[in-house]
Design an enzyme around this catalytic site. Structure first.
Site, mmCIF file in Angstrom:
data_model
loop_
_atom_site.group_PDB
_atom_site.id
_atom_site.type_symbol
_atom_site.label_atom_id
_atom_site.label_comp_id
_atom_site.label_asym_id
_atom_site.label_seq_id
_atom_site.Cartn_x
_atom_site.Cartn_y
_atom_site.Cartn_z
ATOM 1 N N ASP A 112 49.934 36.671 40.585
ATOM 2 C CA ASP A 112 50.533 35.901 39.498
ATOM 3 C C ASP A 112 50.566 36.677 38.193
ATOM 4 O O ASP A 112 50.600 36.092 37.122
ATOM 5 C CB ASP A 112 49.792 34.566 39.308
ATOM 6 N N LYS A 163 35.068 34.634 32.662
ATOM 7 C CA LYS A 163 35.247 33.450 31.804
ATOM 8 C C LYS A 163 33.956 32.984 31.130
ATOM 9 O O LYS A 163 33.436 31.905 31.413
ATOM 10 C CB LYS A 163 35.854 32.299 32.619
ATOM 11 N N ASP A 224 49.868 36.816 32.649
ATOM 12 C CA ASP A 224 49.513 35.961 33.785
ATOM 13 C C ASP A 224 50.474 34.772 33.715
ATOM 14 O O ASP A 224 50.494 34.057 32.714
ATOM 15 C CB ASP A 224 48.041 35.570 33.572
HETATM 16 P P1 GTP Z 1 44.924 27.977 39.316
HETATM 17 O O1 GTP Z 1 44.483 26.927 40.285
HETATM 18 O O2 GTP Z 1 45.992 27.483 38.407
HETATM 19 O O3 GTP Z 1 43.811 28.680 38.602
HETATM 20 O O4 GTP Z 1 45.696 29.103 40.176
HETATM 21 P P2 GTP Z 1 45.230 29.901 41.488
HETATM 22 O O5 GTP Z 1 44.898 28.957 42.575
HETATM 23 O O6 GTP Z 1 46.339 30.845 41.776
HETATM 24 O O7 GTP Z 1 43.924 30.648 41.061
HETATM 25 P P3 GTP Z 1 43.799 32.006 40.211
HETATM 26 O O8 GTP Z 1 44.886 32.051 39.181
HETATM 27 O O9 GTP Z 1 42.416 32.155 39.753
HETATM 28 O O10 GTP Z 1 44.051 33.071 41.354
HETATM 29 C C1 GTP Z 1 44.280 34.436 41.097
HETATM 30 C C2 GTP Z 1 45.058 35.000 42.284
HETATM 31 O O11 GTP Z 1 44.295 34.853 43.475
HETATM 32 C C3 GTP Z 1 46.361 34.261 42.536
HETATM 33 O O12 GTP Z 1 47.337 35.214 42.882
HETATM 34 C C4 GTP Z 1 46.063 33.341 43.700
HETATM 35 O O13 GTP Z 1 47.178 33.124 44.546
HETATM 36 C C5 GTP Z 1 44.977 34.096 44.440
HETATM 37 N N1 GTP Z 1 44.006 33.208 45.085
HETATM 38 C C6 GTP Z 1 43.218 32.278 44.491
HETATM 39 N N2 GTP Z 1 42.434 31.671 45.406
HETATM 40 C C7 GTP Z 1 42.735 32.228 46.613
HETATM 41 C C8 GTP Z 1 42.263 32.022 47.957
HETATM 42 O O14 GTP Z 1 41.405 31.180 48.229
HETATM 43 N N3 GTP Z 1 42.807 32.803 48.927
HETATM 44 C C9 GTP Z 1 43.781 33.736 48.679
HETATM 45 N N4 GTP Z 1 44.255 34.440 49.687
HETATM 46 N N5 GTP Z 1 44.246 33.947 47.419
HETATM 47 C C10 GTP Z 1 43.728 33.207 46.406
#
Ligand code: GTP
Length: 361
Positions: A112, A163, A224
């Site tokens: 992202d 964080k 982001d």
């Molecule tokens: P928020 O819920 O809005 O925080 O978004 P998010 O679920 O994408 O979490 P975050 O922005 O912290 O994740 C950072 C990156 O890691 C993103 O590209 C997510 O798609 C990925 N990500 C987060 N959790 C997982 C997971 O459990 N498995 C995988 N494969 N990717 C994850």
């Protein structure tokens, strides 16, 4: 192998994207449209530009969306493989799931982040320091939502704090940009089959064990896109030239905008640059699209309607005289005649807005 240029990347693409709801209720964040292309297509263009053509997507939530949007990505000049967690295992667990497909030195990216940073310079830095884990660091005006990374004078990572609570931020203003260059062998340290955070567990453990970890501070564009405001702003950044456009939108370049094929424009309709208009879009008489607007494929913009600074997904219908300003509109939304949708509003895919309604944030 040491000395060889990396050709592989793992992209984390399995999160639920809660901050980007309600848009992510209908489509996984890694493939929400950005200038009418799936978001990750932009990231793949960056990787390909630096010779990274073997890409593994670590997916979980709504993986079918991701497959439908990107397939094997041959058309984007890379080879894409998918590994899928049945239960989301966090950022570290997702990487672990992909680890057996990796070798040598590998990029790991959050799925992202939009950036035009020089990944080849990151590779050179990694090699010159004898680093085994290099973290791309970027400066942001407000560090609170991010992980802080404190460095020694020589760039070695002293401390990694994800964080931190308000008031605890200290002197560091460089945050983890969500892009890493790692020895693939290190990925196998991540325990299998349970939730692991790469930021909270994996990196702190590497530092504690004395593995050479370095921070690479780079000044390229970085954002982001995980919130609706950031998602819209990223598209303006590309349209207005603050971010380098590595993958232009589909369509033909005309007077500073991009216009897809098969559309129609009635008398007096205008596209004001910069704007992106998808394929088969119908513009009614005197309708105005732009500046700073992105209209998805098969949209119908009614007569005298105005769409400015707004991002519309596919098949949106905008009634006569309606005004959409600086908002984000999901797919298949119907907006009634003379409605007004104001700055910061986000409409869920399929929403129906009655005529003359005013929506503000
Ligand atoms: P928020 O819920 O809005 O925080 O978004 P998010 O679920 O994408 O979490 P975050 O922005 O912290 O994740 C950072 C990156 O890691 C993103 O590209 C997510 O798609 C990925 N990500 C987060 N959790 C997982 C997971 O459990 N498995 C995988 N494969 N990717 C994850």
């Amino acid at each position: 192998m040491a000395g060889e240029r990396p050709v592989q990347a793992v992209i984390l693409a399995g999160g639920q994207g809660t901050r980007l709801r309600p848009l992510t209720l209908a489509r996984a964040k890694p493939v929400v449209p950005l200038l009418n292309r799936p978001f990750l297509a932009h990231q793949l263009a960056l990787l390909r530009g630096h010779g990274i053509t073997d890409v593994i997507l670590a997916c979980s939530y709504r993986v079918d969306d991701v497959r439908a949007a990107l397939g094997d990505a041959e058309h984007l000049g890379v080879r894409l493989r998918y590994v899928v967690e049945t239960e989301p295992l966090g950022t570290g667990g997702g990487v672990r799931n992909a680890a057996d497909l990796t070798a040598g030195t590998v990029f790991v990216l959050n799925g992202d982040i939009l950036t035009d940073v020089d990944l080849s310079a990151m590779v050179a830095f990694h090699g010159s320091r004898g680093s085994r884990a290099t973290i791309f660091l970027t400066r942001v005006p407000d560090t609170r939502p991010y992980g802080l990374v404190e460095l020694e004078a020589d760039g070695r990572v002293r401390r990694f704090r994800e964080k931190p609570a308000a008031g605890e931020a200290g002197a560091a203003d460089t945050v983890n940009a969500g892009a890493y260059l790692l020895d693939a062998a290190l990925l196998k340290r991540i325990p299998r089959g349970r939730v692991v955070s790469i930021e909270r567990e994996f990196f702190p453990a590497l530092i504690a064990d004395g593995v050479p970890c370095y921070g690479w501070c780079a000044s390229g564009y970085w954002r982001d896109i995980g919130s609706p405001a950031a998602y819209r702003a990223a598209q303006l950044d590309l349209l207005e030239g603050r971010a380098r456009m590595l993958l232009p939108p589909p369509g033909e370049r005309r007077d500073g905008s991009w216009i897809g094929p098969g559309g129609t424009a009635a008398g007096g309709a205008r596209v004001v640059a910069p704007a992106v208009v998808g394929a088969r879009v119908e513009l009614g008489a005197r309708a105005q699209v732009g500046p700073g607007a992105v209209v998805g494929d098969d949209a119908r913009i009614g007569p005298d309607a105005r769409v400015e600074g707004a991002v519309l997904w596919e098949r949106v219908e905008v009634g006569a005289g309606a005004v959409l300003l600086e908002c984000v509109v999901g797919a298949d939304v119907k907006i009634g005649a003379l409605a007004r949708v104001g700055a910061g509003v986000v409409l869920e895919s399929g929403a129906v807005i009655p005529e003359r309604t005013t929506l503000t944030r």
